[in-house]
Design an enzyme around this catalytic site. Structure first.
Site, short mmCIF file in Angstrom:
data_model
loop_
_atom_site.label_atom_id
_atom_site.label_comp_id
_atom_site.label_asym_id
_atom_site.label_seq_id
_atom_site.Cartn_x
_atom_site.Cartn_y
_atom_site.Cartn_z
N HIS A 3 33.58 34.90 38.94
CA HIS A 3 33.61 36.22 39.55
C HIS A 3 32.56 36.36 40.65
CE1 HIS A 3 32.36 40.54 39.64
NE2 HIS A 3 33.66 40.68 39.83
N GLU A 7 33.89 34.78 43.73
CA GLU A 7 34.86 35.69 44.36
C GLU A 7 34.16 36.67 45.29
OE1 GLU A 7 36.73 39.82 43.48
OE2 GLU A 7 36.91 38.51 41.72
N HIS A 8 33.05 37.24 44.83
CA HIS A 8 32.30 38.17 45.67
C HIS A 8 31.69 37.47 46.89
CE1 HIS A 8 31.61 42.08 43.33
NE2 HIS A 8 32.53 41.42 42.65
N GLU A 56 28.59 46.92 38.88
CA GLU A 56 29.98 46.83 38.43
C GLU A 56 30.04 46.73 36.90
OE1 GLU A 56 34.00 44.17 39.43
OE2 GLU A 56 32.04 43.57 40.23
#
Length: 415
Positions: A46, A49-50, A126
């Site tokens: 993840h 991905e960022h 998040e």
């Protein structure tokens, strides 16, 4: 019909022309998600991905966004426990620019340490956002309990203690290890030219080869978990063993879910909400992984109502298992699903997703006619047989968040 090209390095490119459209959707699917991480790597997929949106050797983060906006395109990404996907949708005339942007992000992102520190803070926020959402928290705690000890139990976003240790060099090493030939599927749907496909072949043909991801099998273990949270409603999640991603009975389970808790005409909605007035919303859904899965029943309601609601849900499910479904219920659910499939495939984005997800996770793509045939093959007998296999309260699990009771109270209600 779609076409499939397998490059010498193992990258698979799937294309499908969609008549009558002026857009193209491009997706880059990578078979790595949180379940492929070591414990100390939790959150890496993840985080990467960022970071691919934070700038490349040729473009800053602002330029990436500016150039996509300048061609009227849409670009996004997501990470699951099984895979990561980067995708864009543009007018066909701007597909070369979209391809260049996505490939630049994939092959030449900077992973600057200042950007790492900034984005770490974003991801921690998040995580906080999801922890503040009781429905998400309920689901996360369920997975952590029933898959305890395996990588499927760990959160996709990672944890503060693992994120704090991550560096640009470490994330690039993870990416180079996992973003390899046989682990990548490129899907293109809509309107495009032969030269657009040749560009994809050239760009991805230069990627290093390598084998697809191997994971250790995970076993479902019945579990109960409760967490106190000072909120107005209690959020309840009842779960049973589900089906794996590739199980042929997934179409039967989808129609089962629709009849039991898929809408306002479903059994649970009618009994728990309409006739008893115990909640505002109640529904069912499934989550699948390569070798296992879960079938969920979710509701949120006041502490005072939860006992009656749980007993009612239990009675509805047992009646469903024992008595099966009517032909009328099956026909209604079948038509709803077929309509959702056919209307959804009017979008180039849906075609792209069907290609990429099918090839990466199933090893094959089921096209519209095949999907309709699969739904048409479901019978009332098949639904009852699957319900009897899966919806066994001796193997059920439970997660609650809110002003909750002790675990023993919920065990008694569901016994």
């Amino acid at each position: 019909m779609y076409e499939k090209i397998t490059l010498p390095n193992g990258v698979r490119i799937l294309t499908e022309e969609v008549p009558g459209v002026r857009s193209a959707a491009l997706g880059i699917w990578v078979g790595t998600g949180s379940r492929h991480e070591k414990p100390e790597e939790n959150g890496s997929a993840h985080f990467i991905e960022h970071m691919l949106f934070k700038g490349t050797q040729r473009r800053s983060a602002y330029q990436l966004a500016e150039e996509m906006d300048a061609i009227g395109g849409q670009m996004n990404a997501f990470t699951t426990k099984e895979c990561t996907c980067f995708h864009g949708r543009v007018l066909d005339t701007h597909l070369p620019e979209c391809t260049d942007i996505l490939c630049d992000m994939l092959f030449a992102s900077r992973f600057d340490e200042e950007d790492i520190a900034t984005e770490r803070g974003v991801i921690l926020e998040e995580i906080g956002m999801y922890n503040d959402n009781p429905e998400d928290l309920c689901s996360e705690r369920m997975a952590a309990a029933v898959y305890q000890g395996s990588s499927l139990a760990r959160p996709i976003l990672g944890r503060a203690e693992t994120l704090d240790q991550m560096t640009g060099e470490g994330l690039m090493a993870y990416m180079n290890q996992h973003y390899c030939g046989e682990n990548i599927v490129v899907s293109l749907a809509g309107r495009f030219r032969p030269e657009d496909v040749e560009t994809l072949k050239a760009r991805f043909g230069a990627r290093a080869g390598g084998g697809a991801e191997q994971v250790t099998g995970t076993v479902y273990t019945p579990s109960f978990t409760v967490q106190e949270k000072p909120i107005e409603q209690n959020h309840l999640l009842l779960a049973f063993p589900g089906l794996s991603i590739g199980d042929d009975r997934r179409f039967t389970l989808q129609l089962l879910s629709s009849i039991l808790g898929g809408g306002m005409s479903s059994r649970l909605w009618q009994q728990v909400r309409e006739q008893r007035g115990l909640c505002y919303s109640v529904y069912t859904y499934g989550s699948s992984h390569m070798e296992t899965g879960l079938f969920h029943v979710y509701t949120a309601l006041s502490h005072e109502m939860e006992g009656d609601a749980i007993v009612t849900m239990k009675d509805v499910i047992r009646t469903f298992v024992d008595g099966g479904v009517s032909q009328l219920e099956l026909d209604r659910a079948r038509e709803q699903s077929k309509a959702n499939v056919l209307m959804g495939l009017e979008s180039t984005q849906a075609h792209m997703s069907n290609l990429g997800r099918g090839e990466l996770l199933h090893g094959t793509v089921v096209e519209a006619d095949g999907l309709i045939a699969a739904y048409n093959a479901v019978t009332t007998e098949g639904i009852q047989k699957l319900a009897q296999e899966l919806l066994d309260f001796n193997r059920s699990s439970f997660s609650a968040v809110g002003k909750v009771a002790q675990q023993e109270r919920y065990r008694e209600l569901l016994s």
